[in-house]
Design a protein around this motif. Structure first.
Motif, PDB file in Angstrom:
ATOM      1  N   LEU A 151      61.446   8.728  66.352  1.00 25.00           N
ATOM      2  CA  LEU A 151      61.253   8.911  67.793  1.00 25.00           C
ATOM      3  C   LEU A 151      62.585   8.885  68.530  1.00 25.00           C
ATOM      4  O   LEU A 151      62.813   9.674  69.454  1.00 25.00           O
ATOM      5  CB  LEU A 151      60.317   7.839  68.339  1.00 25.00           C
ATOM      6  CG  LEU A 151      59.940   7.951  69.809  1.00 25.00           C
ATOM      7  CD1 LEU A 151      59.124   9.220  70.048  1.00 25.00           C
ATOM      8  CD2 LEU A 151      59.178   6.731  70.266  1.00 25.00           C
ATOM      9  N   LYS A 152      63.483   8.014  68.098  1.00 27.31           N
ATOM     10  CA  LYS A 152      64.811   7.933  68.701  1.00 27.31           C
ATOM     11  C   LYS A 152      65.560   9.252  68.514  1.00 27.31           C
ATOM     12  O   LYS A 152      66.152   9.778  69.459  1.00 27.31           O
ATOM     13  CB  LYS A 152      65.590   6.785  68.071  1.00 27.31           C
ATOM     14  CG  LYS A 152      67.018   6.666  68.535  1.00 27.31           C
ATOM     15  CD  LYS A 152      67.723   5.574  67.751  1.00 27.31           C
ATOM     16  CE  LYS A 152      69.210   5.670  67.927  1.00 27.31           C
ATOM     17  NZ  LYS A 152      69.910   4.723  67.062  1.00 27.31           N
ATOM     18  N   LEU A 153      65.514   9.798  67.305  1.00 28.34           N
ATOM     19  CA  LEU A 153      66.182  11.069  67.031  1.00 28.34           C
ATOM     20  C   LEU A 153      65.554  12.203  67.838  1.00 28.34           C
ATOM     21  O   LEU A 153      66.259  13.080  68.343  1.00 28.34           O
ATOM     22  CB  LEU A 153      66.126  11.380  65.533  1.00 28.34           C
ATOM     23  CG  LEU A 153      66.890  12.597  65.059  1.00 28.34           C
ATOM     24  CD1 LEU A 153      68.370  12.468  65.404  1.00 28.34           C
ATOM     25  CD2 LEU A 153      66.705  12.772  63.563  1.00 28.34           C
ATOM     26  N   TYR A 154      64.233  12.172  68.000  1.00 33.13           N
ATOM     27  CA  TYR A 154      63.535  13.161  68.825  1.00 33.13           C
ATOM     28  C   TYR A 154      64.076  13.134  70.257  1.00 33.13           C
ATOM     29  O   TYR A 154      64.398  14.174  70.828  1.00 33.13           O
ATOM     30  CB  TYR A 154      62.031  12.885  68.814  1.00 33.13           C
ATOM     31  CG  TYR A 154      61.251  13.622  69.872  1.00 33.13           C
ATOM     32  CD1 TYR A 154      60.902  14.951  69.705  1.00 33.13           C
ATOM     33  CD2 TYR A 154      60.874  12.992  71.053  1.00 33.13           C
ATOM     34  CE1 TYR A 154      60.193  15.639  70.667  1.00 33.13           C
ATOM     35  CE2 TYR A 154      60.169  13.660  72.023  1.00 33.13           C
ATOM     36  CZ  TYR A 154      59.826  14.980  71.829  1.00 33.13           C
ATOM     37  OH  TYR A 154      59.134  15.659  72.800  1.00 33.13           O
ATOM     38  N   PHE A 155      64.192  11.951  70.819  1.00 31.42           N
ATOM     39  CA  PHE A 155      64.661  11.837  72.197  1.00 31.42           C
ATOM     40  C   PHE A 155      66.138  12.197  72.333  1.00 31.42           C
ATOM     41  O   PHE A 155      66.551  12.742  73.361  1.00 31.42           O
ATOM     42  CB  PHE A 155      64.392  10.444  72.758  1.00 31.42           C
ATOM     43  CG  PHE A 155      62.972  10.262  73.214  1.00 31.42           C
ATOM     44  CD1 PHE A 155      62.431  11.086  74.170  1.00 31.42           C
ATOM     45  CD2 PHE A 155      62.181   9.272  72.665  1.00 31.42           C
ATOM     46  CE1 PHE A 155      61.125  10.933  74.592  1.00 31.42           C
ATOM     47  CE2 PHE A 155      60.871   9.103  73.077  1.00 31.42           C
ATOM     48  CZ  PHE A 155      60.336   9.936  74.039  1.00 31.42           C
ATOM     49  N   ILE A 156      66.945  11.915  71.316  1.00 35.22           N
ATOM     50  CA  ILE A 156      68.361  12.299  71.369  1.00 35.22           C
ATOM     51  C   ILE A 156      68.488  13.809  71.398  1.00 35.22           C
ATOM     52  O   ILE A 156      69.204  14.377  72.226  1.00 35.22           O
ATOM     53  CB  ILE A 156      69.129  11.689  70.174  1.00 35.22           C
ATOM     54  CG1 ILE A 156      69.284  10.184  70.357  1.00 35.22           C
ATOM     55  CG2 ILE A 156      70.491  12.349  70.005  1.00 35.22           C
ATOM     56  CD1 ILE A 156      69.838   9.469  69.143  1.00 35.22           C
TER      57      ILE A 156
END
Length: 179
Positions: A151-156
């Motif tokens: 999810l963090k990578l998605y938002f980045i």
């Protein structure tokens, strides 16, 4: 606990307790995160578990919906491009350096790259939904960390693409006023 000491004296920040972390020895970032996450007993209460469960369901639903729309977009665009190549005459007259077939091939290539980019982005969201759902069912903290990392990578990536879109829009707006 190796390398990280959690001091029990709380700091008050807007009337909330925030634990203070002091690094005892210098560690690389990977060593720090792996040691810290393994040493902390993360407990997810009922409200947080329900929110994560709902979030994972919505993430899976939205991802599947986007995948279906990406497939439909490719099919519609390919059919429209094929129809325009056969029926149109001189659609790209202003572009002397492209023939009709080359121009439509270029447009199809751009659409396919855009759809693959969107599908890859939403694959990260799907990964979050699947891993988080499995982690909550099996109470596995490693799966939860992997899901939240996805999810963090998605938002980045989403944030970078949004920033590029905003910058391109500003550039186009300035360019339109100057011409």
């Amino acid at each position: 606990m190796q390398g990280v000491e959690i001091i029990s004296t709380p700091l008050f920040c807007r009337f909330r307790k925030v634990p203070h972390i002091r690094i005892v020895q210098k560690l690389t970032m990977e060593e720090f995160h792996s040691d810290f996450l393994e040493s902390v007993d993360l407990e997810v209460d009922g409200g947080a578990a329900n929110a994560l469960k709902e979030g994972s369901k919505w993430a899976k639903f939205i991802s599947i919906l986007v995948f279906v729309f990406c497939g439909i977009a490719i099919l519609i665009f390919a059919a429209a491009a094929n129809e325009n190549v056969r029926d149109s005459d001189g659609v790209f007259k202003e572009f002397d350096f492209f023939s009709r077939g080359e121009a439509y091939s270029l447009m199809i290539g751009i659409v396919i790259v855009a759809v693959l980019l969107v599908a890859g982005l939403y694959a990260l969201l799907m990964n979050f939904g699947v891993k988080t759902g499995r982690a909550l069912a099996s109470e596995n903290i490693e799966q939860l960390n992997k899901g939240l990392g996805s999810l963090k990578l998605y938002f980045i990536i989403y944030g970078c693409l949004s920033l590029l879109t905003i910058l391109f829009s500003i550039y186009s707006l300035i360019n339109s006023f100057l011409l």
